[in-house]
Scaffold this motif. Sequence first.
Motif, mmCIF file in Angstrom:
data_model
loop_
_atom_site.group_PDB
_atom_site.id
_atom_site.type_symbol
_atom_site.label_atom_id
_atom_site.label_comp_id
_atom_site.label_asym_id
_atom_site.label_seq_id
_atom_site.Cartn_x
_atom_site.Cartn_y
_atom_site.Cartn_z
ATOM 1 N N TYR A 150 -4.408 61.761 76.876
ATOM 2 C CA TYR A 150 -4.604 62.961 75.561
ATOM 3 C C TYR A 150 -5.745 62.546 74.834
ATOM 4 O O TYR A 150 -6.563 63.366 74.777
ATOM 5 C CB TYR A 150 -3.385 62.547 74.834
ATOM 6 C CG TYR A 150 -3.372 63.142 73.535
ATOM 7 C CD1 TYR A 150 -3.418 64.506 73.433
ATOM 8 C CD2 TYR A 150 -3.848 62.447 72.488
ATOM 9 C CE1 TYR A 150 -3.591 65.034 72.093
ATOM 10 C CE2 TYR A 150 -3.902 62.944 71.139
ATOM 11 C CZ TYR A 150 -3.706 64.302 70.956
ATOM 12 O OH TYR A 150 -4.007 64.899 69.882
ATOM 13 N N ASP A 155 -0.065 66.288 84.442
ATOM 14 C CA ASP A 155 -0.049 67.608 83.635
ATOM 15 C C ASP A 155 -1.051 67.624 82.796
ATOM 16 O O ASP A 155 -0.782 67.319 81.631
ATOM 17 C CB ASP A 155 1.387 67.649 83.114
ATOM 18 C CG ASP A 155 1.786 69.314 82.817
ATOM 19 O OD1 ASP A 155 0.521 69.998 82.770
ATOM 20 O OD2 ASP A 155 2.879 69.371 82.543
ATOM 21 N N SER A 212 -2.370 70.627 75.355
ATOM 22 C CA SER A 212 -1.614 71.422 74.528
ATOM 23 C C SER A 212 -0.888 70.682 73.362
ATOM 24 O O SER A 212 -0.426 71.175 72.388
ATOM 25 C CB SER A 212 -0.810 72.204 75.059
ATOM 26 O OG SER A 212 0.422 71.421 75.678
ATOM 27 N N ASN A 234 -2.374 70.317 81.442
ATOM 28 C CA ASN A 234 -2.277 71.258 80.653
ATOM 29 C C ASN A 234 -1.231 71.051 79.433
ATOM 30 O O ASN A 234 -1.698 71.700 78.294
ATOM 31 C CB ASN A 234 -1.555 72.602 81.508
ATOM 32 C CG ASN A 234 -2.372 73.143 82.198
ATOM 33 O OD1 ASN A 234 -3.703 73.298 82.138
ATOM 34 N ND2 ASN A 234 -2.049 73.749 83.477
ATOM 35 N N THR A 235 -0.339 70.280 79.850
ATOM 36 C CA THR A 235 0.697 69.591 78.625
ATOM 37 C C THR A 235 -0.211 69.061 77.800
ATOM 38 O O THR A 235 -0.157 68.640 76.745
ATOM 39 C CB THR A 235 1.726 68.890 79.144
ATOM 40 O OG1 THR A 235 2.758 69.956 80.050
ATOM 41 C CG2 THR A 235 2.654 68.448 78.216
ATOM 42 N N SER A 252 1.996 61.557 84.163
ATOM 43 C CA SER A 252 2.598 62.971 84.118
ATOM 44 C C SER A 252 1.663 63.887 85.222
ATOM 45 O O SER A 252 2.338 64.653 86.068
ATOM 46 C CB SER A 252 2.703 63.652 82.833
ATOM 47 O OG SER A 252 1.381 63.812 82.180
#
Length: 331
Positions: free
Chosen positions: A141, A106, A112, A108-109, A104
């Motif tokens: 993650y 990403d 979160s 920030n995702t 991804s």
Amino acid sequence: MKTCGIIAEYNPFHKGHIYHIQKSKEITQCDCLIVIVSSFYSQRGLPSFLSRHDKTKLALKYGANLVLELPACFACQSADYFARYAIQSLSVLDIDCLCFGSESNDINTLQSISLKETIDPKKNINQNQKLSLKPNDILGYQYIQHCKEFKIQPISIQREEAFKSATQTRLDAYYTNQDFQEYFHLEQNWNSYYPYLRYFLQMSSPESLAQFHLVNEGIEYRFIQASHHKNWNDFLNACISKTYTKARIQRTCMMILLQIRKEDMPSSFYGCRVLGFDSIGQSLLKEKKEKPIYTRFKDLPLFLQEVERKSKALYTTFSNIEDRMIIYDRY
């Protein structure tokens, strides 16, 4: 020195890993790039196609400055523990950032995501349908969560689809010529290992198997029952269930073969097992000489001496390998 860490497996090493090393140096502008790599056995519980000596040689050749080992007992873990042990080890060197590949890209995702709200703790992350995370995002993650503890900056780079995954490279390695294939030990697979595992399972009681790390929830009974199968794939398929994934079974079987007991497993790994370095990596090691950095077998904690002895004995049963520390200077 500005330092950047990479957590890798190199099972096997491929062009995507070269891109990861070089892109990490470009993005972070670090002075010293440190790779911590699983050595004999991988996070999925697989024997490694490449020896730790060759992984180190290739990492240094393509831009790493220091290569550390994540011992088998810490590498053969679920994503959470794999990330935790690796980052604990890197934190000994006070790294500034950790750079990882992500589908991804990403961050920030990934930052979160709330673990308690979105994940059923009784299932592994792949079995949680609410998350549409791919393999590198799953590890990413976990890296982010553990970086927070040590105030390490997590940095994501785009996982390029043009580069085959290590899984695809492993599959292709059996059929076609691949880059770096001269380093491959194709005999390092569970088909080779299974006769030893099968004999051990058939000679053991459930109570004796239950003493080994990751053997819980009655999986020992499932293993013994499935050991009547004469080949690895049939055994593996007989053990897979909604509770026990393929990777979980492989990791658990590896702990049994390596005879790593629950009572001996430490909950943390704040140390650095050095596999190789160049002149820049050597300078960093000198700066951190008061830290728990292990360059010689005899300096390892006794538990890790046993893990290395057993891991090397099992791995070299199937491959003749060169195994020594590498001091590399590209200049």
